[in-house]
Design an enzyme around this catalytic site. Sequence first.
Site, PDB file in Angstrom:
ATOM      1  N   GLU A  70      30.543  -1.851 -10.986  1.00 27.02           N
ATOM      2  CA  GLU A  70      31.552  -1.594 -11.622  1.00 27.02           C
ATOM      3  C   GLU A  70      31.875  -1.065  -9.965  1.00 27.02           C
ATOM      4  OE1 GLU A  70      30.734   1.058 -14.855  1.00 27.02           O
ATOM      5  OE2 GLU A  70      29.938  -0.903 -15.617  1.00 27.02           O
TER       6      GLU A  70
ATOM      7  N   ASN B 134      29.198  -6.651 -10.467  1.00 21.11           N
ATOM      8  CA  ASN B 134      29.387  -7.069 -12.014  1.00 21.11           C
ATOM      9  C   ASN B 134      30.193  -5.782 -11.965  1.00 21.11           C
ATOM     10  OD1 ASN B 134      27.918  -7.638 -15.216  1.00 21.11           O
ATOM     11  ND2 ASN B 134      27.519  -5.260 -14.709  1.00 21.11           N
TER      12      ASN B 134
ATOM     13  N   HIS C   4      33.282  -5.949 -22.121  1.00 21.78           N
ATOM     14  CA  HIS C   4      33.059  -4.589 -23.439  1.00 21.78           C
ATOM     15  C   HIS C   4      34.566  -4.787 -24.322  1.00 21.78           C
ATOM     16  CE1 HIS C   4      29.634  -2.664 -22.800  1.00 21.78           C
ATOM     17  NE2 HIS C   4      29.939  -2.928 -21.171  1.00 21.78           N
TER      18      HIS C   4
ATOM     19  N   GLU D  17      27.811  -8.082 -21.109  1.00 20.92           N
ATOM     20  CA  GLU D  17      27.640  -7.614 -21.823  1.00 20.92           C
ATOM     21  C   GLU D  17      28.083  -6.774 -22.507  1.00 20.92           C
ATOM     22  OE1 GLU D  17      28.118  -3.309 -19.458  1.00 20.92           O
ATOM     23  OE2 GLU D  17      27.045  -3.900 -17.351  1.00 20.92           O
TER      24      GLU D  17
ATOM     25  N   ASP E  56      30.307  -6.517 -26.414  1.00 22.03           N
ATOM     26  CA  ASP E  56      30.245  -5.931 -27.320  1.00 22.03           C
ATOM     27  C   ASP E  56      32.071  -6.148 -27.843  1.00 22.03           C
ATOM     28  OD1 ASP E  56      31.113  -4.015 -25.934  1.00 22.03           O
ATOM     29  OD2 ASP E  56      29.894  -2.997 -26.469  1.00 22.03           O
TER      30      ASP E  56
HETATM   31  O1  G3I Z   1      17.337   9.797 -21.296  1.00 22.44           O
HETATM   32  C1  G3I Z   1      18.330  11.093 -21.497  1.00 22.44           C
HETATM   33  C2  G3I Z   1      17.325  12.051 -22.742  1.00 22.44           C
HETATM   34  O2  G3I Z   1      16.464  12.306 -21.916  1.00 22.44           O
HETATM   35  C3  G3I Z   1      18.505  12.775 -23.336  1.00 22.44           C
HETATM   36  O3  G3I Z   1      17.871  13.235 -24.220  1.00 22.44           O
HETATM   37  C4  G3I Z   1      19.817  12.604 -24.258  1.00 22.44           C
HETATM   38  C5  G3I Z   1      20.433  13.303 -24.840  1.00 22.44           C
HETATM   39  O4  G3I Z   1      22.623  12.859 -24.458  1.00 22.44           O
HETATM   40  O5  G3I Z   1      20.328  11.169 -23.237  1.00 22.44           O
HETATM   41  C6  G3I Z   1      19.945  10.294 -22.769  1.00 22.44           C
HETATM   42  O6  G3I Z   1      20.209  10.362 -21.485  1.00 22.44           O
HETATM   43  C7  G3I Z   1      20.961   8.880 -22.378  1.00 22.44           C
HETATM   44  C8  G3I Z   1      21.076   7.290 -21.501  1.00 22.44           C
HETATM   45  O7  G3I Z   1      22.123   6.847 -21.408  1.00 22.44           O
HETATM   46  C9  G3I Z   1      19.879   7.113 -22.068  1.00 22.44           C
HETATM   47  O8  G3I Z   1      19.189   7.544 -23.510  1.00 22.44           O
HETATM   48  C10 G3I Z   1      22.746   9.655 -21.334  1.00 22.44           C
HETATM   49  O9  G3I Z   1      22.916  10.196 -22.191  1.00 22.44           O
HETATM   50  C11 G3I Z   1      23.431   7.937 -21.957  1.00 22.44           C
HETATM   51  O10 G3I Z   1      24.897   8.889 -21.092  1.00 22.44           O
HETATM   52  C12 G3I Z   1      23.331   6.884 -21.171  1.00 22.44           C
HETATM   53  O11 G3I Z   1      24.245   6.649 -21.253  1.00 22.44           O
HETATM   54  C13 G3I Z   1      24.059   4.704 -21.286  1.00 22.44           C
HETATM   55  C14 G3I Z   1      25.702   4.636 -20.349  1.00 22.44           C
HETATM   56  O12 G3I Z   1      24.910   3.476 -19.449  1.00 22.44           O
HETATM   57  C15 G3I Z   1      25.290   5.668 -18.850  1.00 22.44           C
HETATM   58  O13 G3I Z   1      25.898   4.819 -18.215  1.00 22.44           O
HETATM   59  C16 G3I Z   1      24.449   4.022 -22.373  1.00 22.44           C
HETATM   60  O14 G3I Z   1      23.168   4.376 -22.557  1.00 22.44           O
HETATM   61  C17 G3I Z   1      24.346   2.577 -21.804  1.00 22.44           C
HETATM   62  O15 G3I Z   1      24.377   1.411 -22.539  1.00 22.44           O
HETATM   63  C18 G3I Z   1      25.827   2.715 -21.144  1.00 22.44           C
HETATM   64  O16 G3I Z   1      25.263   0.684 -20.208  1.00 22.44           O
HETATM   65  C19 G3I Z   1      26.736   0.809 -19.054  1.00 22.44           C
HETATM   66  C20 G3I Z   1      25.931  -0.641 -18.073  1.00 22.44           C
HETATM   67  O17 G3I Z   1      25.065   0.080 -17.487  1.00 22.44           O
HETATM   68  C21 G3I Z   1      27.293  -0.015 -16.805  1.00 22.44           C
HETATM   69  N1  G3I Z   1      28.341  -0.960 -17.920  1.00 22.44           N
HETATM   70  C22 G3I Z   1      29.035  -0.292 -19.320  1.00 22.44           C
HETATM   71  C23 G3I Z   1      27.675   0.552 -20.417  1.00 22.44           C
HETATM   72  C24 G3I Z   1      28.532   1.064 -20.995  1.00 22.44           C
HETATM   73  O18 G3I Z   1      28.517   1.808 -20.092  1.00 22.44           O
END
Ligand code: G3I
Length: 373
Positions: free
Chosen positions: A172, A213, A249, A277, A279
């Site tokens: 990105e 990407n 997405h 990715e 969905d």
């Molecule tokens: O790991 C912590 C955990 O310790 C904590 O308790 C919890 C409470 O909120 O948060 C956890 O972290 C989360 C993390 O995912 C792991 O689950 C974050 O809050 C959450 O913001 C994070 O979101 C991820 C996001 O990227 C962050 O940028 C999504 O799961 C993931 O699907 C998403 O993936 C991105 C791709 O990498 C790039 N393209 C877009 C895509 C969707 O946003």
Amino acid sequence: MPSPRTRVVVIGASVAVVVSAVIVVLSVSTSTGGPGATAPGEPLRDLAAQVGLRIGTAVDTDLLGAEPQYDEIAASQFSTVTPENVMKWEVVEPQRGEYDYSAADELVAFAQEHDQLVRGHTLVWTNQLPAWLTDAAASLSADELRGILEEHVTNQVAHFKGDVWQWDVVNEPIDDDGSYVRNIWYTALGPDYIADAFRWAHEADPEALLFLNDYGIEYGGPKTDAMLDLATRLRADGVPIDGVGFETHLDIAFGKPDLLAAMTRFTEAGFDVAVTEADVRATLPVSEEQQDLQAELYASSLRACLQLERCLSYTVWGFDDQYSWIPGWFPGQGAAGIYDEFMPKPQYTALQRELEDAIGSMPTRREPSAHLG
Ligand code: G3I
């Protein structure tokens, strides 16, 4: 005392109960994940293999080994996996110079056990950076920051050398208006951080396919133009870039993109492409008509990929609505996956049908020679 007729009925009923119990036990034992994990028809990965396409899913490694139906579907339906979070900087280098690949290693082992390839995601990004880095970034010199980036990219790619098929090297990097994203890398190093990251990744694993990407490049417009321009300039400068990932997405409110047209611009310029990715979200609750539209958007994005020999893989960003990132990021929206509670949805069937139709009528890709466990 029951009459002979009652006894026959009772015995008949008991036999029926025993026979149905045996049938249930047999059908559950053929699938470790239970009845929901078994979708009718051929698994997506078996169909996709017949046209040489790799079909993938993002995997939440917290669920691996914890939720049998999750493992069962991830293993049986998909031929590539992408770590949803555990190859990101905050996870693999939580403290400067201290690497933790344990969760990502588990996923690589899962992939090898199930004859799957791995898409590495991601080496350089704006988000999910550790606090030690974001807190220090403004006070570091450009040389120091460049050194940290080189060390990180080299260490990570070397760790997974031979195990990762495609790397999302830079994730990105372009904004919606076509300008560069103003992240810590761009602010200190300008756009050269992108070329550098590709060169370091290639040195560490010359066999891995290296991708840019991004999201929002499916519809055409300034962001797509800028991405094509960036990829083309990198290639002209001798930077080892292989392809461009289209995150895909989608949201039914924004309609159907002409993904084939967008991807064709890149394949004609000599790049591989991948849907990385996919969905399709909608505002909840979703009507039957809206669900049909979601299924059609899945089908049409897969169809676009199938039509291009250089579209190497089609990956969904998680398969089950229960674990999707969408409700957390877009309150009120969801139902974006192809399964819910481990039951295949019409979106799954739409992908399955698209693959069935492709066999014999769409180009066949060559099996990747390297990175097969
Ligand atoms: O790991 C912590 C955990 O310790 C904590 O308790 C919890 C409470 O909120 O948060 C956890 O972290 C989360 C993390 O995912 C792991 O689950 C974050 O809050 C959450 O913001 C994070 O979101 C991820 C996001 O990227 C962050 O940028 C999504 O799961 C993931 O699907 C998403 O993936 C991105 C791709 O990498 C790039 N393209 C877009 C895509 C969707 O946003």
